[in-house]
Design a protein around this motif. Structure first.
Motif, PDB file in Angstrom:
ATOM      1  N   CYS A  31     -13.054 -14.371  -5.223  1.00  0.00           N
ATOM      2  CA  CYS A  31     -11.880 -13.663  -5.753  1.00  0.00           C
ATOM      3  C   CYS A  31     -11.789 -12.323  -5.026  1.00  0.00           C
ATOM      4  CB  CYS A  31     -12.067 -13.453  -7.257  1.00  0.00           C
ATOM      5  SG  CYS A  31     -10.893 -12.300  -7.987  1.00  0.00           S
ATOM      6  N   ASN A  59     -12.575 -10.179 -13.931  1.00  0.00           N
ATOM      7  CA  ASN A  59     -12.575 -10.553 -12.508  1.00  0.00           C
ATOM      8  C   ASN A  59     -13.473  -9.599 -11.728  1.00  0.00           C
ATOM      9  OD1 ASN A  59     -10.225 -11.561 -13.813  1.00  0.00           O
ATOM     10  ND2 ASN A  59      -9.230 -11.927 -11.847  1.00  0.00           N
ATOM     11  N   CYS A  75      -5.615  -7.736  -6.628  1.00  0.00           N
ATOM     12  CA  CYS A  75      -5.657  -9.163  -6.300  1.00  0.00           C
ATOM     13  C   CYS A  75      -4.720  -9.407  -5.128  1.00  0.00           C
ATOM     14  CB  CYS A  75      -5.203  -9.970  -7.521  1.00  0.00           C
ATOM     15  SG  CYS A  75      -4.569 -11.594  -7.096  1.00  0.00           S
ATOM     16  N   GLU A 128      -1.404  -8.355 -13.083  1.00  0.00           N
ATOM     17  CA  GLU A 128      -2.058  -8.039 -11.802  1.00  0.00           C
ATOM     18  C   GLU A 128      -1.023  -7.698 -10.725  1.00  0.00           C
ATOM     19  OE1 GLU A 128      -4.816 -11.134 -10.601  1.00  0.00           O
ATOM     20  OE2 GLU A 128      -5.823 -11.057 -12.523  1.00  0.00           O
ATOM     21  N   CYS A 187      -3.427 -19.012  -4.657  1.00  0.00           N
ATOM     22  CA  CYS A 187      -4.708 -18.309  -4.502  1.00  0.00           C
ATOM     23  C   CYS A 187      -5.610 -19.151  -3.592  1.00  0.00           C
ATOM     24  CB  CYS A 187      -5.362 -18.082  -5.860  1.00  0.00           C
ATOM     25  SG  CYS A 187      -7.029 -17.423  -5.699  1.00  0.00           S
TER      26      CYS A 187
HETATM   27 FE1  SF4 Z   1      -8.845 -13.465  -7.825  1.00  0.00          FE
HETATM   28 FE2  SF4 Z   1      -6.249 -13.096  -7.545  1.00  0.00          FE
HETATM   29 FE3  SF4 Z   1      -7.263 -15.484  -7.049  1.00  0.00          FE
HETATM   30 FE4  SF4 Z   1      -7.145 -14.556  -9.585  1.00  0.00          FE
HETATM   31  S1  SF4 Z   1      -5.420 -15.048  -8.261  1.00  0.00           S
HETATM   32  S2  SF4 Z   1      -8.887 -15.570  -8.590  1.00  0.00           S
HETATM   33  S3  SF4 Z   1      -7.490 -12.370  -9.228  1.00  0.00           S
HETATM   34  S4  SF4 Z   1      -7.707 -13.602  -5.893  1.00  0.00           S
END
Ligand code: SF4
Ligand code: 13P
Length: 312
Positions: free
Chosen positions: A89, A117, A175, A203, A268
């Motif tokens: 992440c 997170n 993020c 976020e 993601c």
């Molecule tokens: Fe991390 Fe953003 Fe993926 Fe959530 S969406 S796991 S905060 S990188």
């Protein structure tokens, strides 16, 4: 490597689940095939509550590393499996323990509230953990004059500062998936679809949140799309959530905010590392497994248990 059809794999997963007394917990950002086979789909808070209460022997976590790590901290005696250990992440990676220790030293007298997170090491440096669904409640559980460091998400922290009237010191993390959502694109879609409501995850950057009709965790966004009378939603978060939104309200229209004409950058890249095939293999081989020292588990469990207590 041998490839199976999705149905074949799904059948094998269900068989293994029974044989091994395993439970599959999945986040909304997982691919639809994984969501469809999961025992439970939820936001970060619900997933940790579920991990804590399950009587399964093996927790298969279809999500990212910090989520599986949280499950292991809450259930140290259980085997916790993550289909792809590389599923990290960017937000968690933006906050490294040594730098964070220094940051804490620069702010004496502050307590630390950390967004879930983050790594296990950051959790051991925190007083209490929060998720996007309980952050306001957690922050408000402290007196108004309490000095607070909020880490690692500056967007969520800024949003909470704004709605609670606090002045928490924010760690400069974000993020990469939500940060890339552009206001120009949101405004273009709002103009094109004046009858649509903009729903956004906290976020997202402040400018996006200012334009939103509703802000909430993934579960809150899903529930809003179900219960609100509007038939059209512009969705500012990761694409995976659309699967449950469309399933729950097939007659409604959902427009994900594209980041670019050429790319779905709001997929993601870490969440999407997990596939049905990797899920099957991880259950068959019972690895990759999350392992943490007893010392880390003990220290990191305190702020997580405090969060669960404050959220109940
Ligand atoms: Fe991390 Fe953003 Fe993926 Fe959530 S969406 S796991 S905060 S990188
Ligand atoms: P929630 O599901 O708690 O809203 O969190 C979103 C997220 O970014 C998970 O990585």
């Amino acid at each position: 490597m041998k490839t199976f059809s999705d149905q074949n794999i799904a059948d094998k997963i269900l068989k293994l689940k029974k044989e091994k007394n395993a439970v599959i917990l999945a986040h909304y950002y997982q691919v639809p095939e994984i969501q469809d086979i999961a025992d439970f789909i939820g936001d970060s808070l619900q997933l940790s509550q579920n991990a804590k209460s399950t009587d399964a022997d093996i927790i298969v976590f279809a999500g990212v590393h910090f989520m599986a790590e949280t499950a292991k901290i809450l259930c140290p005696q259980k085997k916790v499996i993550l289909p792809d250990l590389e599923a990290g992440c960017s937000l968690a990676d933006s906050c490294l323990p040594d730098q964070f220790k220094k940051f804490k030293e620069e702010h004496p007298g502050h307590i630390v509230i950390s967004y879930i997170n983050c790594s296990v090491h950051i959790k051991t440096l925190s007083d209490v953990i929060c998720t996007s669904s309980n952050a306001v409640k957690i922050v408000e559980s402290f007196p108004k004059n309490q000095k607070i460091i909020f880490a690692p998400d500056k967007n969520l922290g800024g949003y909470i500062n704004q709605i609670t009237g606090r002045n928490m010191v924010l760690w400069n993390g974000s993020c990469e998936v939500h940060d890339i959502i552009k206001a120009e694109e949101v405004i273009r879609l709002k103009t094109l679809h004046p009858d649509a409501k903009l729903i956004a995850h906290p976020e997202c950057k402040e400018i996006i949140l200012k334009l939103a009709d509703f802000i909430g965790s993934t579960t809150a966004l899903l529930n809003f799309s179900i219960n609100d009378r509007s038939n059209k939603f512009i969705v500012a978060t990761e694409t995976g959530i659309l699967h449950q939104m469309k399933k729950s309200s097939p007659h409604k229209e959902f427009i994900i905010v594209p980041t670019d004409e050429k790319c779905s950058c709001n997929d993601c890249p870490y969440m999407k590392l997990n596939t049905l095939e990797k899920l099957y293999l991880s259950m068959k081989n019972e690895k990759p497994e999350i392992s943490l020292s007893a010392e880390l588990i003990k220290a990191a469990s305190l702020p997580i248990l405090k969060m669960l207590e404050l959220s109940s």
